[in-house]
Design a protein around this motif. Structure first.
Motif, PDB file in Angstrom:
ATOM      1  N   TYR A 256      -4.528  -7.765   4.587  1.00 23.66           N
ATOM      2  CA  TYR A 256      -5.158  -6.887   3.602  1.00 23.66           C
ATOM      3  C   TYR A 256      -4.343  -5.635   3.280  1.00 23.66           C
ATOM      4  O   TYR A 256      -4.443  -5.095   2.186  1.00 23.66           O
ATOM      5  N   ASP A 258      -0.772  -5.087   4.154  1.00 23.71           N
ATOM      6  CA  ASP A 258       0.647  -5.288   3.828  1.00 23.71           C
ATOM      7  C   ASP A 258       0.924  -5.306   2.320  1.00 23.71           C
ATOM      8  O   ASP A 258       1.913  -4.710   1.864  1.00 23.71           O
ATOM      9  N   PRO A 259       0.068  -5.976   1.498  1.00 22.74           N
ATOM     10  CA  PRO A 259       0.356  -5.981   0.044  1.00 22.74           C
ATOM     11  C   PRO A 259       0.369  -4.588  -0.573  1.00 22.74           C
ATOM     12  O   PRO A 259       1.073  -4.337  -1.549  1.00 22.74           O
TER      13      PRO A 259
END
Length: 294
Positions: A256, A258-259
């Motif tokens: 959730y 990292d992006p």
């Protein structure tokens, strides 16, 4: 929802391997009050031994796995006999420094024998993933989880019902009382290091089958460290629960966060938890609080 459950399942699998490796940390700390900074290198040695047996000497994987466990036990006993036993009675800080030196020694041995290139196990598990109601999990992950849970179950029974396991628990609770009951502390130390090397080797084989094997596998010791801090350095149930919790939280953070941050959150998230836990509960969730009166 499927994405969340997928992350949870994968995190659960990874966490079970963390718990297995963390068990080695806890055993050595419980028996000698020493934090073993060479645990990651024991993971590395175990993975490379099994890999060499299966690829170089063409030993069937199951037999190679059994031989690796045997080698790991011998390595653990040798380390305890020749490096740790002469340090009995010495300051704990000196013994911790010795384990740091031992980690460099083992890593150097691995680099000399096997080099630094990444190697992979031959395909052992079927490549077709299994679908559980939309949640896809590869068979190597599934078998890794089964293997980790199996070993955690075996050692739970060992510590609860066998004479050796009860003796280890007694020595961990009160070393002087254990000595007065005729329990050999040297034997307990040797057993703790043998089991620590064994679980590290099993963890190395499991992770090696998932990600391949190279020198960076030794960092597993550092990655597992937040697990033992979270669970409590002297708590076996804490190692299991801490491993599962860190594995799941690490995976959720990777999925959730990292992006949004461009990656890297997954790697640092366990250490953020480590700092928070130390601020609130310095002895971990299940660790025994020790009060020193002066």
């Amino acid at each position: 929802m499927i994405f969340f459950l997928q992350l949870m399942v994968t995190g659960f699998v990874v966490g079970s391997v963390y718990a297995l490796v963390a068990l080695g940390f806890v055993l050595i700390y419980k028996s000698s009050r020493v934090i073993n900074f060479a645990q990651g290198e024991l993971v590395l040695v175990g993975a490379f031994v099994c890999l060499s047996l299966t690829t170089t000497y063409k030993v069937p994987f199951f037999l190679a796995f059994l031989l690796t466990m045997t080698v790991a036990v011998i390595v653990g006993l040798l380390i305890e006999r020749f490096f740790l036993r002469p340090m009995i009675g010495e300051p704990v800080l000196s013994i911790i420094m010795l384990t740091i030196g031992l980690s460099s020694f083992l890593r150097g041995i691995v680099e000399i024998i096997w080099g630094t290139e990444t190697r992979v196990f031959p395909p052992i598990f079927p490549s077709k993933p299994i679908n559980f109601g939309g949640i896809v999990i590869s068979q190597v992950y599934m078998w890794s989880f089964i293997l980790a849970v199996l070993f955690l179950g075996i050692f739970t029974v060992f510590f609860k019902f066998t004479n050796e396991g009860i003796a280890m628990r007694a020595a961990a609770d009160d070393e002087d009382a254990a000595l007065s009951m005729g329990i050999s502390i040297k034997k307990i130390y040797g057993l703790a290091w043998a089991i620590a090397a064994l679980v590290a080797a099993v963890g190395g084989v499991v992770i090696g089958n998932i990600n391949g094997v190279n020198i960076s596998l030794s960092m597993m010791g550092l990655r597992v460290f937040p697990v033992v801090i979270l669970g409590g350095l002297d708590s076996i149930p804490g190692a299991i629960i801490g491993g599962l919790a860190i594995g799941i939280l690490e995976n959720l953070a990777g999925g959730y966060l990292d992006p949004f941050f461009g990656g890297g959150v997954k790697e640092i998230f366990p250490f953020i938890i480590l700092v928070l836990v130390l601020m609130i509960k310095p002895y971990g969730l299940f660790g025994l609080e020790r009060i020193e009166r002066v």
